[in-house]
Design an enzyme around this catalytic site. Structure first.
Site, PDB file in Angstrom:
ATOM      1  CB  THR A 130      59.559 -12.417  -6.635  1.00 55.49           C
ATOM      2  OG1 THR A 130      58.910 -11.280  -6.195  1.00 55.49           O
ATOM      3  CG2 THR A 130      58.704 -12.569  -4.925  1.00 55.49           C
ATOM      4  CD  GLU A 132      56.226  -7.797  -5.818  1.00 56.13           C
ATOM      5  OE1 GLU A 132      55.759  -7.589  -4.737  1.00 56.13           O
ATOM      6  OE2 GLU A 132      56.090  -7.169  -6.781  1.00 56.13           O
ATOM      7  CE1 TYR A 158      53.156 -13.261  -5.629  1.00 59.30           C
ATOM      8  CE2 TYR A 158      54.672 -10.719  -5.619  1.00 59.30           C
ATOM      9  CZ  TYR A 158      54.242 -12.484  -6.055  1.00 59.30           C
ATOM     10  OH  TYR A 158      55.336 -12.909  -7.341  1.00 59.30           O
TER      11      TYR A 158
HETATM   12  P1  NAD Z   1      51.203 -15.858 -14.023  1.00 59.95           P
HETATM   13  O1  NAD Z   1      49.892 -15.563 -12.952  1.00 59.95           O
HETATM   14  O2  NAD Z   1      51.405 -15.080 -15.069  1.00 59.95           O
HETATM   15  O3  NAD Z   1      50.977 -17.402 -14.307  1.00 59.95           O
HETATM   16  C1  NAD Z   1      50.095 -18.274 -12.743  1.00 59.95           C
HETATM   17  C2  NAD Z   1      49.903 -19.588 -13.127  1.00 59.95           C
HETATM   18  O4  NAD Z   1      49.993 -20.766 -12.067  1.00 59.95           O
HETATM   19  C3  NAD Z   1      49.165 -19.814 -14.127  1.00 59.95           C
HETATM   20  O5  NAD Z   1      49.311 -20.186 -15.210  1.00 59.95           O
HETATM   21  C4  NAD Z   1      48.370 -20.262 -13.511  1.00 59.95           C
HETATM   22  O6  NAD Z   1      46.883 -21.093 -14.207  1.00 59.95           O
HETATM   23  C5  NAD Z   1      49.085 -21.468 -12.316  1.00 59.95           C
HETATM   24  N1  NAD Z   1      48.451 -21.342 -11.103  1.00 59.95           N
HETATM   25  C6  NAD Z   1      47.839 -20.157 -10.300  1.00 59.95           C
HETATM   26  N2  NAD Z   1      47.352 -21.338  -9.162  1.00 59.95           N
HETATM   27  C7  NAD Z   1      47.278 -22.653  -9.210  1.00 59.95           C
HETATM   28  C8  NAD Z   1      47.480 -23.781  -8.452  1.00 59.95           C
HETATM   29  N3  NAD Z   1      47.072 -24.074  -7.863  1.00 59.95           N
HETATM   30  N4  NAD Z   1      47.740 -24.964  -8.711  1.00 59.95           N
HETATM   31  C9  NAD Z   1      48.394 -25.379 -10.304  1.00 59.95           C
HETATM   32  N5  NAD Z   1      48.987 -23.914 -11.036  1.00 59.95           N
HETATM   33  C10 NAD Z   1      47.809 -23.162 -10.875  1.00 59.95           C
HETATM   34  O7  NAD Z   1      52.352 -15.300 -13.584  1.00 59.95           O
HETATM   35  P2  NAD Z   1      53.954 -15.368 -13.864  1.00 59.95           P
HETATM   36  O8  NAD Z   1      53.832 -13.789 -13.489  1.00 59.95           O
HETATM   37  O9  NAD Z   1      54.151 -16.347 -14.327  1.00 59.95           O
HETATM   38  O10 NAD Z   1      54.821 -15.620 -12.829  1.00 59.95           O
HETATM   39  C11 NAD Z   1      55.326 -16.934 -12.054  1.00 59.95           C
HETATM   40  C12 NAD Z   1      55.914 -17.085 -11.253  1.00 59.95           C
HETATM   41  O11 NAD Z   1      57.450 -16.672 -10.992  1.00 59.95           O
HETATM   42  C13 NAD Z   1      55.163 -17.103  -9.224  1.00 59.95           C
HETATM   43  O12 NAD Z   1      55.770 -17.714  -8.587  1.00 59.95           O
HETATM   44  C14 NAD Z   1      55.805 -15.246  -8.945  1.00 59.95           C
HETATM   45  O13 NAD Z   1      55.646 -15.517  -8.165  1.00 59.95           O
HETATM   46  C15 NAD Z   1      57.114 -16.090  -9.603  1.00 59.95           C
HETATM   47  N6  NAD Z   1      57.794 -14.134 -10.934  1.00 59.95           N
HETATM   48  C16 NAD Z   1      56.622 -13.912 -11.410  1.00 59.95           C
HETATM   49  C17 NAD Z   1      58.034 -11.827 -11.505  1.00 59.95           C
HETATM   50  C18 NAD Z   1      56.840 -11.217 -12.620  1.00 59.95           C
HETATM   51  O14 NAD Z   1      57.029 -10.139 -12.544  1.00 59.95           O
HETATM   52  N7  NAD Z   1      55.992 -11.584 -13.240  1.00 59.95           N
HETATM   53  C19 NAD Z   1      58.291 -12.001 -11.019  1.00 59.95           C
HETATM   54  C20 NAD Z   1      59.835 -12.632 -10.375  1.00 59.95           C
HETATM   55  C21 NAD Z   1      58.912 -13.930  -9.904  1.00 59.95           C
HETATM   56  O1  TDX Z   2      47.384  -0.507 -13.205  1.00 59.71           O
HETATM   57  C1  TDX Z   2      48.679  -0.372 -13.056  1.00 59.71           C
HETATM   58  N1  TDX Z   2      48.992   1.039 -12.570  1.00 59.71           N
HETATM   59  C2  TDX Z   2      50.653   1.452 -12.190  1.00 59.71           C
HETATM   60  O2  TDX Z   2      51.347   2.445 -11.273  1.00 59.71           O
HETATM   61  C3  TDX Z   2      49.550  -1.582 -12.416  1.00 59.71           C
HETATM   62  C4  TDX Z   2      48.795  -2.978 -13.018  1.00 59.71           C
HETATM   63  C5  TDX Z   2      50.314  -0.832 -11.748  1.00 59.71           C
HETATM   64  N2  TDX Z   2      51.052  -0.051 -11.551  1.00 59.71           N
HETATM   65  C6  TDX Z   2      52.486   0.500 -10.417  1.00 59.71           C
HETATM   66  C7  TDX Z   2      52.981  -0.467  -9.553  1.00 59.71           C
HETATM   67  C8  TDX Z   2      53.960  -0.576  -9.288  1.00 59.71           C
HETATM   68  O3  TDX Z   2      55.273  -0.096  -8.989  1.00 59.71           O
HETATM   69  O4  TDX Z   2      53.377  -0.163 -12.149  1.00 59.71           O
HETATM   70  C9  TDX Z   2      54.251  -1.212 -11.046  1.00 59.71           C
HETATM   71  C10 TDX Z   2      54.544  -2.298 -11.192  1.00 59.71           C
HETATM   72  O5  TDX Z   2      53.221  -3.535 -11.318  1.00 59.71           O
HETATM   73  P1  TDX Z   2      52.690  -4.852 -11.460  1.00 59.71           P
HETATM   74  O6  TDX Z   2      53.241  -5.151 -13.061  1.00 59.71           O
HETATM   75  O7  TDX Z   2      51.784  -4.822 -11.010  1.00 59.71           O
HETATM   76  O8  TDX Z   2      54.013  -5.530 -10.544  1.00 59.71           O
HETATM   77  P2  TDX Z   2      54.483  -5.362  -9.207  1.00 59.71           P
HETATM   78  O9  TDX Z   2      53.574  -5.207  -8.406  1.00 59.71           O
HETATM   79  O10 TDX Z   2      55.799  -4.700  -9.338  1.00 59.71           O
HETATM   80  O11 TDX Z   2      54.595  -7.147  -8.978  1.00 59.71           O
HETATM   81  C11 TDX Z   2      55.377  -7.856 -10.299  1.00 59.71           C
HETATM   82  O12 TDX Z   2      56.967  -7.864  -9.932  1.00 59.71           O
HETATM   83  C12 TDX Z   2      57.194  -8.903  -8.845  1.00 59.71           C
HETATM   84  C13 TDX Z   2      54.633  -9.188 -10.686  1.00 59.71           C
HETATM   85  O13 TDX Z   2      53.010  -9.408 -10.961  1.00 59.71           O
HETATM   86  C14 TDX Z   2      55.045 -10.145  -9.365  1.00 59.71           C
HETATM   87  O14 TDX Z   2      54.591 -11.060  -9.920  1.00 59.71           O
HETATM   88  C15 TDX Z   2      56.901 -10.069  -8.910  1.00 59.71           C
HETATM   89  O15 TDX Z   2      56.969 -11.495  -7.845  1.00 59.71           O
END
Ligand code: NAD
Ligand code: TDX
Length: 338
Positions: A130, A132, A158
């Protein structure tokens, strides 16, 4: 035949990746991609999400990536061509409440997968990381972006756990020659995102006429990428990325949170009076912004979906798939085993 292990495939991006790969490679004559998904089904894993995937060349295994025995047995049985690691605890707010499980899954889970790669000579490992890990950028310096050489500087448990995993991946590559790549992507949005994250949370609350909780003044900026563009980038890295390299992924789609929330309210025809400003997230990162020049120059990746189109597609998906997220809100999804 290509056999790919997708960890965390019952979550948001992992499931979209499975659907992306099934769409992209179904008509291969000589190369057939089989996707094996391992997922612990934590609160974020949802088997309803994978109902369609099961109709294709796909296998689901319930298992925890920190469980060495299960992971090794699966790798021994399947002879994978690649592991793509999406499995993680992914919500910043939860990491502030309870960091421990983040360290266990995100760091130790990654170590188990890397050990499996080495032991079973798996020719490719990809770590989904990520933006982050780079910390944040100031709002008054719009000229600054994260590049792959920006120092790691984490803010939350995280992001610290994700950065630790990245360092481990690089150390395994250098010490053991593990053929690994890392991608660091900006915020994703699209179908199947758990309604705890900003966009699906605000859509579901707006549709229910509930208050929309905006942290602080809502001025924090995120760089939004439609999830399919992230999946496309990972597919390209698997095909042509150089081992030992990090690739930033982002589409220059910076938006302040409050503007995203107002866009959602407008699109679903609800009033801005639903917005409520609440206590800020501790350690809240101000601005994320990715410079994707490297992946563009080396692999030819460019994002296809503009924010205005992507957010409308996403809102339409949540409107047309209310059952999917209502089963999450009611907790019913936890009992479903496919
Ligand atoms: P998510 O929370 O929606 O999904 C995570 C999945 O991992 C779930 O299905 C959960 O059951 C599984 N999981 C958790 N712990 C586990 C374990 N110990 N063993 C096996 N499975 C397990 O997350 P996401 O948003 O799909 O993110 C996926 C990846 O992408 C993560 O590594 C996250 O850090 C990265 N990422 C997410 C974002 C974003 O905006 N969502 C952005 C950049 C990177
Ligand atoms: O209720 C809310 N109100 C609010 O203002 C929530 C849930 C979030 N926020 C703000 C916090 C952040 O500035 O919105 C922005 C986005 O928040 P999240 O959706 O929690 O994402 P963020 O913290 O940016 O992290 C996400 O992007 C990078 C993913 O959850 C991570 O898994 C990924 O690595």
């Amino acid at each position: 035949m290509k056999n790919i292990l997708v960890t965390g495939g019952a979550g948001f991006i992992g499931s979209n990746f499975i659907y992306y790969m099934q769409r992209k490679h179904p008509d291969y004559r000589l190369v057939c991609i089989r996707l094996v998904c391992i997922d612990a089904l934590t609160y974020a894993g949802n088997l309803y999400t994978l109902d369609e995937a099961r109709k294709g060349n796909f296998r689901f295994v319930l298992g925890d990536i920190t469980d060495r025995k299960t992971v090794f047995a699966l790798c021994n049985e399947e002879k994978f061509d690649a592991i793509v690691n999406f499995a993680a605890e992914s919500h910043v707010d939860r990491s502030i409440e309870n960091p421990e499980v983040f360290l266990k899954t995100n760091i130790l889970g990654t170590q188990v997968l890397l050990d499996a790669c080495n032991k079973f000579d798996i020719p490719r490992y990809h770590q989904v990381s990520t933006d982050e890990v780079y910390g944040d950028l100031p709002l008054d310096r719009p000229d600054l972006f994260f590049t792959e050489t920006t120092p790691i500087h984490t803010s939350s448990p995280y992001s610290a756990s994700k950065a630790s995993a990245d360092l481990l991946v690089m150390a395994y590559h250098r010490t053991f020659g593990t053929p690994a790549t890392i991608s660091r992507c900006s915020n994703n949005y699209g179908p199947y995102q758990f309604p705890e994250k900003l966009i699906p949370l605000m859509i579901s609350k707006a549709l229910a006429d509930e208050k929309l909780p905006v942290y602080g003044e809502g001025l924090n900026v995120r760089d939004w990428l439609y999830v399919d563009d992230h999946c496309k980038a990972i597919d390209m890295i698997l095909e042509n990325g150089k081992v030992g390299e990090v690739y930033n992924i982002g589409g220059h789609n910076e938006k302040a949170n409050i503007d995203v929330v107002k866009t959602i309210l407008k699109a679903v025809g609800k009033d801005e009076s639903l917005i409520t400003y609440v206590k800020d997230r501790p350690g809240h990162d101000m601005r994320y912004a990715i410079d994707p020049a490297k992946i563009h120059a080396e692999l030819g990746w460019t994002p296809e979906t503009l924010f205005n189109d992507g957010i409308q597609k996403t809102i339409d998906w949540y409107l047309n798939n209310r059952e999917w997220w209502q089963k999450i809100l009611s907790g019913e999804y936890k009992n479903y085993r496919g």
